[in-house]
Design an enzyme around this catalytic site. Structure first.
Site, PDB file in Angstrom:
ATOM      1  N   ALA A 181       0.961  -1.324   0.037  1.00  0.00           N
ATOM      2  CA  ALA A 181      -0.104   0.029   0.225  1.00  0.00           C
ATOM      3  C   ALA A 181       0.837   0.912  -0.041  1.00  0.00           C
ATOM      4  O   ALA A 181       1.828   1.277   0.605  1.00  0.00           O
ATOM      5  CB  ALA A 181      -0.898  -0.085   1.144  1.00  0.00           C
ATOM      6  N   MET A 221       6.432   2.273   3.029  1.00  0.00           N
ATOM      7  CA  MET A 221       7.442   2.154   4.150  1.00  0.00           C
ATOM      8  C   MET A 221       7.891   0.703   4.228  1.00  0.00           C
ATOM      9  O   MET A 221       8.167  -0.051   5.171  1.00  0.00           O
ATOM     10  CB  MET A 221       6.742   2.213   5.507  1.00  0.00           C
ATOM     11  CG  MET A 221       5.977   3.756   5.671  1.00  0.00           C
ATOM     12  SD  MET A 221       5.070   3.770   7.435  1.00  0.00           S
ATOM     13  CE  MET A 221       4.259   5.470   7.017  1.00  0.00           C
TER      14      MET A 221
END
Ligand code: HPA
Length: 272
Positions: free
Chosen positions: A111, A212
């Site tokens: 994501a 991340m």
């Protein structure tokens, strides 16, 4: 490290009768595809030495090995993030194990925040290239002695995302009438969502999406000689003048895009 990889491989190999060809890493909210694996042998991460238990909401820790679109796959449902406090070696360990099991191809998903005002939440972006900022600043899974059995000392990253899977992905997207974005993914350590100044900086650097995860796994896959293709689900627009990102919207967008994402991956697998 080599011995640890071998120990994990042996535990998994003892439970399966097939050799997985394609490894998949399913990111935040995208894990459901693991449920579609046929004749699956599912192994909780807790049973695999060297694996940890993911703690982030939306990540479940298990490895599913079976068949998807006719390919033998090993699906990592849930990944370890650097921001959770794991080392880069921990984060990338599962990729080493997939490689040791026989996977020569890795499909990574995540994501990500979209850095482009002309993109929409729910868009899927093929990762055409990456900026591995933590790696560039010393948090790199390949720092330390290099084990030549795992890969070369200085792996090249130019062209790492260019292979036969790219035209296949484009073709499948076209057939499914899916707009497939392509762009540069930048990994930051997190866990904060970026400030406006950071977002402006990323855009100037040529990044199209920010997240991340993923970049260390890609590096290790390339190091190990795997063919890689990656996709980011744009779960929010990360714009300097936009509203702040939050984890709930990331999961929500993942939920909504699940069917599209799953059929893209299935379509690609069918043609590998
Ligand atoms: N920033 C960083 N990581 C993310 C984001 C974001 O906006 N969205 C999903 N993961």
């Amino acid at each position: 490290m080599y011995e640890q990889i071998e120990a994990a491989r042996a535990v998994i190999a003892a439970r399966i009768t097939t050799t997985p060809q394609v490894g998949l890493i399913l990111g935040s909210g995208l894990g459901a595809l693991a449920d579609e694996v046929e004749s699956a042998v599912t192994i909780p991460y807790a049973d695999i030495p060297g694996f940890h238990e993911p703690k982030v909401v939306g990540h479940r820790g298990e490895l599913a090995i079976g068949t998807l679109s006719g390919r033998t796959v090993a699906v990592l449902r849930g990944r370890f993030h650097f921001y959770e406090g794991y080392s880069m070696q921990d984060v990338t360990f599962p990729v080493r194990v997939l490689r040791a099991l026989g996977c020569d191809t890795l499909i990574v998903t995540n994501a990500a925040g979209g850095l482009r005002a002309d993109w929409q939440i729910g868009d899927i972006m093929r990762i055409a290239d990456q900026i591995f900022l933590p790696g560039m600043t010393g948090h790199h899974p390949l720092i330390g002695p290099n084990d030549e059995r795992l890969g070369p000392r200085f792996p090249a990253m130019v062209g790492a995302f260019e292979n036969e899977l790219v035209p296949i992905a484009r073709e499948v997207a076209m057939e499914q009438q899916l707009t497939l974005r392509e762009g540069v993914y930048c990994m930051l350590s997190g866990p904060h969502f970026e400030s406006a100044a950071e977002l402006r900086m990323l855009r100037q650097w040529g990044a199209d999406a920010v997240g991340m995860s993923t970049a260390p796994e890609v590096i290790v896959a390339v190091h190990g000689g795997m063919r890689v293709i990656g996709f980011s689900l744009i779960t929010n627009l990360a714009l300097p003048d936009g509203s702040p990102a939050n984890h709930a919207e990331v999961l929500e967008a993942g939920e909504a895009a699940k069917p599209r994402f799953a059929s893209l991956l299935r379509g690609i697998l069918a043609r590998i």
